[in-house]
Each structure stands twice: as C-alpha cells, then as structure tokens.
Design a protein around this motif. Structure first.
Motif, short mmCIF file in Angstrom:
data_model
loop_
_atom_site.label_atom_id
_atom_site.label_comp_id
_atom_site.label_asym_id
_atom_site.label_seq_id
_atom_site.Cartn_x
_atom_site.Cartn_y
_atom_site.Cartn_z
N LEU A 1 0.80 -1.44 -0.01
CA LEU A 1 -0.24 -0.13 -0.03
C LEU A 1 0.66 1.08 -0.28
O LEU A 1 0.72 2.14 -0.87
CB LEU A 1 -0.93 0.48 0.93
CG LEU A 1 -2.08 -0.63 1.22
CD1 LEU A 1 -3.00 -0.92 2.82
CD2 LEU A 1 -2.75 -0.58 -0.07
N ALA A 2 1.89 0.78 0.56
CA ALA A 2 2.71 2.46 1.27
C ALA A 2 3.58 2.52 -0.17
O ALA A 2 3.65 3.79 -1.51
CB ALA A 2 4.29 1.87 1.32
N ILE A 3 3.96 1.12 -1.63
CA ILE A 3 4.61 1.72 -2.75
C ILE A 3 3.72 2.35 -3.71
O ILE A 3 3.32 3.13 -4.08
CB ILE A 3 5.30 0.39 -3.05
CG1 ILE A 3 6.55 -0.02 -2.48
CG2 ILE A 3 5.62 0.80 -4.39
CD1 ILE A 3 6.75 0.94 -2.43
N LEU A 4 2.24 1.52 -4.18
CA LEU A 4 1.22 2.00 -4.47
C LEU A 4 0.98 3.70 -4.03
O LEU A 4 1.23 4.35 -5.39
CB LEU A 4 -0.83 1.56 -3.58
CG LEU A 4 -1.66 1.93 -5.19
CD1 LEU A 4 -1.01 1.41 -6.36
CD2 LEU A 4 -2.64 1.26 -4.95
N GLY A 5 0.75 4.26 -3.09
CA GLY A 5 0.94 5.71 -2.72
C GLY A 5 1.83 6.45 -2.94
O GLY A 5 1.59 7.46 -4.01
N TRP A 6 2.58 6.16 -3.34
CA TRP A 6 4.36 6.58 -3.65
C TRP A 6 3.53 6.38 -4.90
O TRP A 6 3.88 7.83 -5.61
CB TRP A 6 5.60 6.03 -3.43
CG TRP A 6 6.66 6.72 -3.42
CD1 TRP A 6 6.87 7.79 -4.26
CD2 TRP A 6 7.98 5.93 -3.66
NE1 TRP A 6 7.82 8.09 -4.85
CE2 TRP A 6 8.73 7.34 -4.46
CE3 TRP A 6 8.35 5.12 -3.26
CZ2 TRP A 6 10.43 7.03 -4.13
CZ3 TRP A 6 9.84 5.04 -3.07
CH2 TRP A 6 11.00 5.65 -3.72
N TYR A 7 4.00 5.45 -6.18
CA TYR A 7 3.18 5.32 -7.66
C TYR A 7 1.97 6.82 -8.09
O TYR A 7 2.28 7.43 -8.71
CB TYR A 7 2.88 4.19 -7.60
CG TYR A 7 3.14 3.91 -9.14
CD1 TYR A 7 3.83 3.59 -9.80
CD2 TYR A 7 1.69 4.26 -10.40
CE1 TYR A 7 3.99 3.74 -11.27
CE2 TYR A 7 2.04 4.69 -11.48
CZ TYR A 7 2.85 3.72 -11.89
OH TYR A 7 2.85 3.62 -13.66
N ALA A 8 1.17 6.79 -6.98
CA ALA A 8 0.24 7.53 -7.35
C ALA A 8 0.79 8.78 -7.19
O ALA A 8 -0.07 9.66 -8.38
CB ALA A 8 -0.87 6.87 -6.83
N LEU A 9 1.04 9.16 -6.44
CA LEU A 9 1.07 10.31 -6.12
C LEU A 9 2.35 11.02 -7.25
O LEU A 9 3.24 12.35 -7.14
CB LEU A 9 2.28 11.07 -5.09
CG LEU A 9 1.25 10.54 -3.28
CD1 LEU A 9 1.84 11.38 -2.27
CD2 LEU A 9 -0.31 11.68 -3.71
N ARG A 10 3.40 10.49 -7.45
CA ARG A 10 4.83 11.02 -8.36
C ARG A 10 4.68 10.50 -9.74
O ARG A 10 5.84 11.36 -10.68
CB ARG A 10 5.80 10.48 -7.42
CG ARG A 10 6.41 11.22 -5.84
CD ARG A 10 6.71 12.30 -5.89
NE ARG A 10 7.34 13.13 -6.37
CZ ARG A 10 8.29 13.96 -7.35
NH1 ARG A 10 7.04 14.73 -7.21
NH2 ARG A 10 9.38 13.88 -7.54
N MET A 11 4.67 9.08 -10.15
CA MET A 11 4.81 8.73 -11.47
C MET A 11 3.40 9.14 -12.68
O MET A 11 2.63 8.94 -11.89
CB MET A 11 5.00 7.57 -11.11
CG MET A 11 5.32 6.64 -13.05
SD MET A 11 7.18 6.84 -13.50
CE MET A 11 7.82 5.69 -12.38
N PRO A 12 3.33 9.55 -13.35
CA PRO A 12 2.64 9.84 -14.05
C PRO A 12 2.29 9.12 -15.25
O PRO A 12 3.29 7.29 -15.15
CB PRO A 12 3.59 10.59 -15.48
CG PRO A 12 4.62 11.02 -15.19
CD PRO A 12 5.09 10.10 -13.93
N GLU A 13 1.13 9.07 -16.42
CA GLU A 13 0.92 7.61 -17.09
C GLU A 13 1.99 7.98 -17.95
O GLU A 13 2.15 8.27 -18.34
CB GLU A 13 -0.39 7.98 -17.22
CG GLU A 13 -0.43 7.20 -18.36
CD GLU A 13 -0.77 5.02 -18.21
OE1 GLU A 13 0.10 4.50 -18.29
OE2 GLU A 13 -1.09 5.33 -16.69
N THR A 14 2.71 6.88 -17.97
CA THR A 14 3.83 6.59 -19.28
C THR A 14 3.55 5.57 -20.88
O THR A 14 4.19 5.95 -21.28
CB THR A 14 5.41 5.45 -19.11
OG1 THR A 14 4.37 4.08 -18.14
CG2 THR A 14 5.64 6.52 -17.59
N LEU A 15 2.32 5.53 -20.58
CA LEU A 15 1.94 4.73 -21.99
C LEU A 15 1.95 5.83 -22.97
O LEU A 15 1.00 6.84 -22.38
CB LEU A 15 0.61 3.89 -21.28
CG LEU A 15 -0.39 4.01 -22.95
CD1 LEU A 15 0.80 2.96 -23.79
CD2 LEU A 15 -1.06 2.43 -23.05
#
Length: 409
Positions: A177-191
């Motif tokens: 859940l912690a990793i998912l939160g980090w990804y949601a906050l910092r990583m845009p859609e890369t497709l």
C-alpha cells in the motif's frame, strides 16, 4: 527517450525497484516461517513446505498474461492499482488462513496480484528508456530489488520473535500500500498515446505471436527462464540447506541468506556501472558462461564432501554463482524487450509469464529433489546453465560476446 516528465533518475529507479521488490518480499519474508507454519498446520514433510514459494510463483506467472495487454489498453496506473488490490486480498486471506491448503490458495492470489507490479515496473522502464540506458536502469533496479532479500528473512524472523507468522503477511500488505501511494503521487501515466490500443483479442494474440517468434526475444526469455529456475531452486531449498538439514544454522539462517543476496546486489551494481561501456551481450554472455563454470565447481565440491561441503566453501562458490547470475538477467531482459517497444506491455506480459513458469517449473524440480545434501542444487545449477548457454548460442547464431548493434547492444 522520455515521453513524459517522470521523477528524477534516482527516484524513478528506487520506485520501480521497490515495485519489483514486492515480489521478492512475498517470497523471502516468509522463508523463516516455514517451521512455525509447518507446526501450526501439521505439515511433516519439509519439502512440502516449499510449495509456500512455488504456489506464489504459479499465480505470479499466470496473471502476467493478463496485466501486459491490460497495461496497453487502460494504461500503467490502473493496471498497478488492480494488481495491488489483488495482492492485498491475498495478504488478508493468508493472515486468516485456517489450513495449509487455504494458505497455499492465498499465496496463489498474492502471486496473481504481485504480477501487476512486475509487469508495470518493466513496462514503465521500457516506456522511458531504451538500449544500453535501459539495461543500466534495469541493473540499478535489480540492485535495489536485491536489497530486499538481504533483509527480508531477518525482518520475517523479527516478526516471528514478537508475534507469529501472521504478522509477516500483514507487513506485506502495508508495504504494498505504501508503494502504491508513492506511485500514485509521483509517477505519471507513461503509456504514449500512439501506443494505447483499444481492447482487441486479435491484437493481443498478434503481440504474443510477435514476442514468441522474434528470435532475440524468445531466445533470451528462454535463457532467463532457465537461469530463473536456478534461483527458484535455491530459494525453495535455502531454508533446508542453511537452517535445518545441511548446516543447521537455525536462527542464523537470515544472516547467511542475506550475505549471499548482498553479493547479488554487488553484481548488479557493477553491471550497472559497466554495461554502457562493455555492452549487454558481453556482460551477459560472460555471466552465463561463468555461472556454468562455477556450477561445475559446485558439483565437484558436493561430490568430494558427500553432499555436505564446508559451509565457507559452499557459501563462496554459491556467492560466485549468484554474482554471475546478476550479470545475466537484467541484460537478458533488456535485450529481449528491445525489439518490442510498440507492444511493451503485451511483450513484457508474455515474456514474464513464459520466464516465470519455466523458472518455477525447473525450480520446483530442483527443490523437490532435495535429499539432505547440496548435490541436487549444484546439479540443477549446472544442467540449467548449460542449457542456457546453448539457448544463447542459438539466439545469437553461434556468436557470443559480440554486440549485434554497437550503439544499442
């Protein structure tokens, strides 16, 4: 090539590595709990406890066929969310498992969820990097990814000291859940928009067919599967080798396991530093050939000491094996993905499915052959690595160590 504004390099690599580390955490964190789980559920056959690892890998392998095409249709972020939701469900079911069979079913569900993180992490790297730079990113990612196995058994042992094995599965849920939160906050859609496909079974099948018929891709995926079989055979039997039947280290098992895993981290770090200068083919071909040589030495040691060589000797040669292993998989993965950028999600999905099931199958054979000595592991290493060298020779038309394209390989 960066189609979107992704986080800075260090943060990008760390986040992607930790996404992949959820997979490793799901395996290595639970290794010290084999004994307590066996006691709670009355499992007398220690080899049967290995299915705690292999059931996870079955779910992990099968679901990769789903996440890759899904990532190409709906995007990377929704795919990761789905995967981690399934992983969380598996964690909760494992915490409340009333029987060993129920626990194995929960482990399958955990693996099914963890596959989403693996597919999205590899696909995001392919979205943002290519060639030797992609191999460099994969090496840094693998280096951080390997830090988790260094500490995971010790963390698992810590939870056992303060409570029960149920806490181990609860900790996996919190980490994901912690990793998912980090990804949601910092990583845009890369497709990239031009690579976003409407759902089409014929398109998915065409992507799988292209992945399976591109010589470089299927060749290096097969070699990855064989080498992954070595790793899975080791992980499946590591607790029996170090903690109980062979060396009897007991509570010192996490230390021995962590030291060996740390050597893999060193190998990945060196690969990340050298791959742009030396090239993916020279690095990986050296790695797999050296692995076969070290495996032959491992077999010789096992035969010389009736299957139980001195711990230091065994540990040194095993560390050499896994150091060389670290020079192969990141580069094999980069080379397999290189021709398939337009179908990165589907390609990563198929190759992950193929490599994982191949590796889990061979790893299961090696692990279940455990007879109270290290000889089955050594023989498995040798046989699988020789097959891997032969597959690489086929892939490269009999040429080793020479780059196909000086600017990219």
């Amino acid at each position: 090539m960066k189609p979107v504004s992704v986080p800075p390099f260090a943060e990008f690599v760390t986040l992607v590595a930790l996404m992949m580390a959820v997979t490793a955490l799901g395996i290595d964190n639970v290794l010290p709990a084999f004994g307590p789980i066996g006691e709670d559920f009355g499992v007398a056959d220690e080899n049967r406890l290995q299915f705690i690892v292999y059931s996870y890998m079955i779910g992990f392998g099968v679901m990769q066929l789903v996440y890759g095409p899904l990532a190409d249709v709906v995007g990377r972020r929704p795919t990761l969310l789905l995967g981690y939701a399934i992983f969380a469900l598996g964690c909760l079911l494992a915490v409340f498992a009333p029987s060993f069979e129920f626990l194995l079913a929960a482990r399958v569900i955990q693996g099914m969820g963890a596959a989403g993180g693996r597919i999205v992490s590899v696909t995001v790297v392919r979205d943002c990097y290519e060639g030797r730079e992609m191999a460099r990113v994969m090496s840094f990612t693998m280096m951080i990814f390997i830090i988790v196995p260094v500490f995971a058994p010790a963390v698992g042992s810590g939870f056992l000291a303060i409570g029960s094995w149920h806490l181990i599965f609860a900790s996996m849920l919190v980490f994901a859940l912690a990793i998912l939160g980090w990804y949601a906050l910092r990583m845009p859609e890369t497709l990239r928009p031009e690579y976003r496909f409407p759902f089409s079974m014929s398109r998915i099948l065409a992507g799988i067919r292209l992945s399976a018929t591109t010589r470089v891709s299927i060749g290096y995926s097969t070699a990855m599967g064989l080498m992954f079989g070595c790793l899975m055979g080791y992980i499946g039997s590591a607790q029996q080798i170090f903690a109980t039947d062979v060396y009897g280290l007991g509570p010192y098992f996490p230390l021995a396991f962590g030291l060996v895993a740390a050597v893999m981290g060193v190998g990945s770090f060196l690969n990340s530093r050298l791959v742009r200068r030396v090239g993916t083919r020279r690095m990986s071909h050296t790695g797999i050939c050296g692995f076969a040589v070290a495996s032959a030495l491992q077999v010789a040691l096992a035969l010389s000491y009736a299957g139980k060589p001195p711990l230091v000797l065994f540990g040194l040669v095993l560390s050499a094996n896994l150091f060389l292993f670290s020079l192969t998989l990141p580069n094999f993965n980069a080379m397999a993905m290189e021709p398939l950028g337009a179908i990165a999600g589907t390609a990563s999905s198929f190759m992950g499915f193929y490599m994982t099931l191949l590796g889990a199958g061979f790893g299961l054979l090696v692990g279940q052959a455990f007879d109270g000595t290290v000889l089955p592991l050594a023989a498995g290493f040798l046989g699988l690595s020789i097959l891997g060298v032969l597959v690489v020779l086929w892939t490269e038309h009999g040429r080793l160590f020479r780059p196909r394209q000086p600017d990219a390989a």
